[in-house]
Design an enzyme around this catalytic site. Structure first.
Site, PDB file in Angstrom:
ATOM      1  N   ASP A 270       0.860  -1.186   0.000  1.00 53.55           N
ATOM      2  CA  ASP A 270       0.000   0.000   0.000  1.00 53.55           C
ATOM      3  C   ASP A 270       0.901   1.243   0.000  1.00 53.55           C
ATOM      4  O   ASP A 270       1.786   1.376   0.837  1.00 53.55           O
ATOM      5  CB  ASP A 270      -0.876  -0.038   1.257  1.00 53.55           C
ATOM      6  CG  ASP A 270      -1.959   1.032   1.236  1.00 53.55           C
ATOM      7  OD1 ASP A 270      -3.119   0.703   1.524  1.00 53.55           O
ATOM      8  OD2 ASP A 270      -1.646   2.210   0.953  1.00 53.55           O
TER       9      ASP A 270
ATOM     10  N   ASP B  80      -3.862   2.374  -5.112  1.00 53.41           N
ATOM     11  CA  ASP B  80      -2.531   2.357  -4.482  1.00 53.41           C
ATOM     12  C   ASP B  80      -2.253   1.085  -3.683  1.00 53.41           C
ATOM     13  O   ASP B  80      -1.384   1.071  -2.827  1.00 53.41           O
ATOM     14  CB  ASP B  80      -2.345   3.588  -3.601  1.00 53.41           C
ATOM     15  CG  ASP B  80      -2.929   3.421  -2.207  1.00 53.41           C
ATOM     16  OD1 ASP B  80      -3.958   2.747  -2.085  1.00 53.41           O
ATOM     17  OD2 ASP B  80      -2.333   3.953  -1.262  1.00 53.41           O
ATOM     18  N   GLU B  81      -2.969   0.022  -4.004  1.00 50.57           N
ATOM     19  CA  GLU B  81      -2.897  -1.143  -3.128  1.00 50.57           C
ATOM     20  C   GLU B  81      -3.007  -2.427  -3.943  1.00 50.57           C
ATOM     21  O   GLU B  81      -3.823  -2.506  -4.858  1.00 50.57           O
ATOM     22  CB  GLU B  81      -4.114  -1.013  -2.214  1.00 50.57           C
ATOM     23  CG  GLU B  81      -4.176  -1.835  -1.019  1.00 50.57           C
ATOM     24  CD  GLU B  81      -5.571  -1.678  -0.373  1.00 50.57           C
ATOM     25  OE1 GLU B  81      -5.971  -2.585   0.325  1.00 50.57           O
ATOM     26  OE2 GLU B  81      -6.242  -0.667  -0.619  1.00 50.57           O
TER      27      GLU B  81
HETATM   28  N1  DCP Z   1      -8.804   8.167  -1.197  1.00 47.52           N
HETATM   29  C1  DCP Z   1      -9.895   8.990  -1.446  1.00 47.52           C
HETATM   30  N2  DCP Z   1     -10.951   9.017  -0.581  1.00 47.52           N
HETATM   31  C2  DCP Z   1     -10.940   8.242   0.538  1.00 47.52           C
HETATM   32  C3  DCP Z   1      -9.841   7.387   0.798  1.00 47.52           C
HETATM   33  C4  DCP Z   1      -8.770   7.385  -0.090  1.00 47.52           C
HETATM   34  O1  DCP Z   1      -9.917   9.701  -2.466  1.00 47.52           O
HETATM   35  N3  DCP Z   1     -11.975   8.282   1.383  1.00 47.52           N
HETATM   36  C5  DCP Z   1      -7.640   8.193  -2.131  1.00 47.52           C
HETATM   37  C6  DCP Z   1      -6.560   9.116  -1.639  1.00 47.52           C
HETATM   38  C7  DCP Z   1      -5.486   8.238  -1.120  1.00 47.52           C
HETATM   39  C8  DCP Z   1      -5.653   6.973  -1.964  1.00 47.52           C
HETATM   40  O2  DCP Z   1      -7.047   6.897  -2.259  1.00 47.52           O
HETATM   41  O3  DCP Z   1      -4.199   8.803  -1.278  1.00 47.52           O
HETATM   42  C9  DCP Z   1      -5.193   5.714  -1.267  1.00 47.52           C
HETATM   43  O4  DCP Z   1      -5.945   5.468  -0.098  1.00 47.52           O
HETATM   44  P1  DCP Z   1      -5.300   4.920   1.240  1.00 47.52           P
HETATM   45  O5  DCP Z   1      -6.421   4.517   2.119  1.00 47.52           O
HETATM   46  O6  DCP Z   1      -4.241   3.916   0.933  1.00 47.52           O
HETATM   47  O7  DCP Z   1      -4.645   6.214   1.912  1.00 47.52           O
HETATM   48  P2  DCP Z   1      -3.231   6.869   1.663  1.00 47.52           P
HETATM   49  O8  DCP Z   1      -2.427   6.132   0.674  1.00 47.52           O
HETATM   50  O9  DCP Z   1      -3.441   8.302   1.361  1.00 47.52           O
HETATM   51  O10 DCP Z   1      -2.574   6.794   3.110  1.00 47.52           O
HETATM   52  P3  DCP Z   1      -1.916   5.527   3.840  1.00 47.52           P
HETATM   53  O11 DCP Z   1      -0.492   5.924   4.073  1.00 47.52           O
HETATM   54  O12 DCP Z   1      -2.672   5.367   5.118  1.00 47.52           O
HETATM   55  O13 DCP Z   1      -2.058   4.353   2.922  1.00 47.52           O
HETATM   56 MG    MG Z   2      -2.151   4.088   0.794  1.00 45.06          MG
END
Ligand code: DCP
Ligand code: MG
Length: 351
Positions: A9, A103-104
């Site tokens: 992720d 991203d996962e």
């Molecule tokens: N995303 C979004 N709305 C949400 C959750 C996520 O648009 N409610 C988008 C923005 C994030 C991406 O999806 O950057 C990936 O989600 P993640 O849950 O993996 O969150 P992040 O990558 O930002 O943070 P982490 O470091 O916790 O993975």
């Molecule tokens: Mg993420």
């Protein structure tokens, strides 16, 4: 049991991409999202998380928590491009990769005798070639690999082996149990179940009565049993777009979301050269009640216009005027258009 599944992720994905584009943002609290008053935070970098800001929070609330917060408008195309770069590198390490979101992903490293070294090498390469850090979890099944990747974010790498199970999970909050939605968590907290250790005290029958089939899966997963395979994207079952927004029952606004989702879904389908036969609309009302509404069509759907028309019709049939906080559409019964074209070619050129 062999540790062969990795969950990967990307850390603070959208925010990290923005920091790469504009390094002066690094280290400052940063949110990515809609810029208007009605905007929602898509994600925040780690400095901003210290203020308690998180995804799906209204921007005005985030600003109240951190007045110096920098907000950058989200640019999905840019993130898709970056996500592709990362997935292309990952694909070098395993033919068996299953993307779960932008991203996962999971990869299966059954073929390797050195999954740990491979994983560390992959992590280094992603950083070197894209500038992004990822968090990784290695374990013998998907459920534990995902828990492991979440363990030491950001830039983490955690291994959960069967000898660590189930003790390693005891202290974790029930929100780490993938499959337990917000409503289910609430139900459990009401009866004093807050950690996985509490959850382990519940009998299988009890969980079944509470959550049906999912209850049995949860009972098994927290004990290290998860039979789900890594399914390569070619044989994936569905593809969808959903988003949380500020509660609204304004039909014009809701229809504009459907328009956006239809565009994104059509783009994603095109990327994999897929069509589909079943469309599902998901609605979550302000009181967190989720409903899904599906329809299967005899023709293969793939175009933006077609998706939009059909999702609007589904919406019209099923919307009850209640305020919504999330909406999504998804495509299932996917049709691989490559295969169709190939078989046509085969008929024309039978050699
Ligand atoms: N995303 C979004 N709305 C949400 C959750 C996520 O648009 N409610 C988008 C923005 C994030 C991406 O999806 O950057 C990936 O989600 P993640 O849950 O993996 O969150 P992040 O990558 O930002 O943070 P982490 O470091 O916790 O993975
Ligand atoms: Mg993420």
């Amino acid at each position: 049991m062999k540790n062969k599944i990795i969950h990967i992720d990307i850390d603070a994905f959208y925010a990290s991409v923005e920091e790469l584009d504009n390094p002066s943002l690094k280290g400052k609290p940063l949110a990515v999202g809609g810029l208007s008053d009605r905007g929602i935070v898509a994600t925040v970098n780690y400095p901003a998380r210290r203020y308690g800001i998180h995804s799906a929070m209204p921007i005005f609330m985030a600003r109240a928590l951190c007045p110096s917060l920098i907000v950058v408008k989200s640019n999905r195309e840019k993130y898709l491009k970056k996500s592709k770069e990362v997935f292309n590198i990952i694909a070098d390490y395993s033919r068996n990769m299953e993307k779960v979101s932008i991203d996962e992903c999971y990869i299966d490293l059954s073929h390797s005798n050195e999954p740990v070294n491979l994983a560390m090498d992959l992590k280094r390469r992603i950083l070197k070639e894209t500038g992004l850090t990822v968090s990784m979890g290695l374990s013998y099944n998907k459920f534990l690999a995902k828990i492991a990747s979440d363990w030491k974010k950001p830039d983490g790498f955690m291994i959960i082996s069967d000898s660590d199970m189930p003790e390693i999970l005891y202290k974790l909050d029930i929100n780490k149990v993938h499959g337990l939605g917000e409503m289910s968590q609430e139900k459990l907290r009401k009866i004093g179940i807050n950690t996985i250790e509490d959850l382990m005290g519940l009998k299988e029958d009890f969980l079944f009565d509470l959550f049906g089939k999912m209850g049995i899966e949860i009972y098994e997963r927290i004990r290290g049993i998860d039979r789900r395979e890594v399914i390569p994207d070619r044989t994936r079952k569905s593809m969808g777009v959903e988003r949380t927004f500020l509660e609204t029952n304004n039909k014009k606004e809701l229809n504009s979301y459907l328009d956006k989702y239809s565009k994104e879904l059509a783009e994603d389908l095109k990327k994999y050269n897929l069509g589909f036969k079943t469309l599902t609309l998901k609605l979550k009302t302000h009181d967190f009640k989720t409903s899904t509404h599906s329809k299967t069509y005899s023709t293969t759907i793939k175009s933006y216009e077609d998706i939009l028309e059909k999702s609007k019709a589904l919406f019209k049939e099923n919307y009850t005027e209640k305020k919504l906080r999330l909406m999504g559409i998804s495509a299932s019964n996917l049709v691989d258009l490559d295969t169709i074209q190939l078989s046509f070619k085969d008929i024309k050129n039978p050699d």
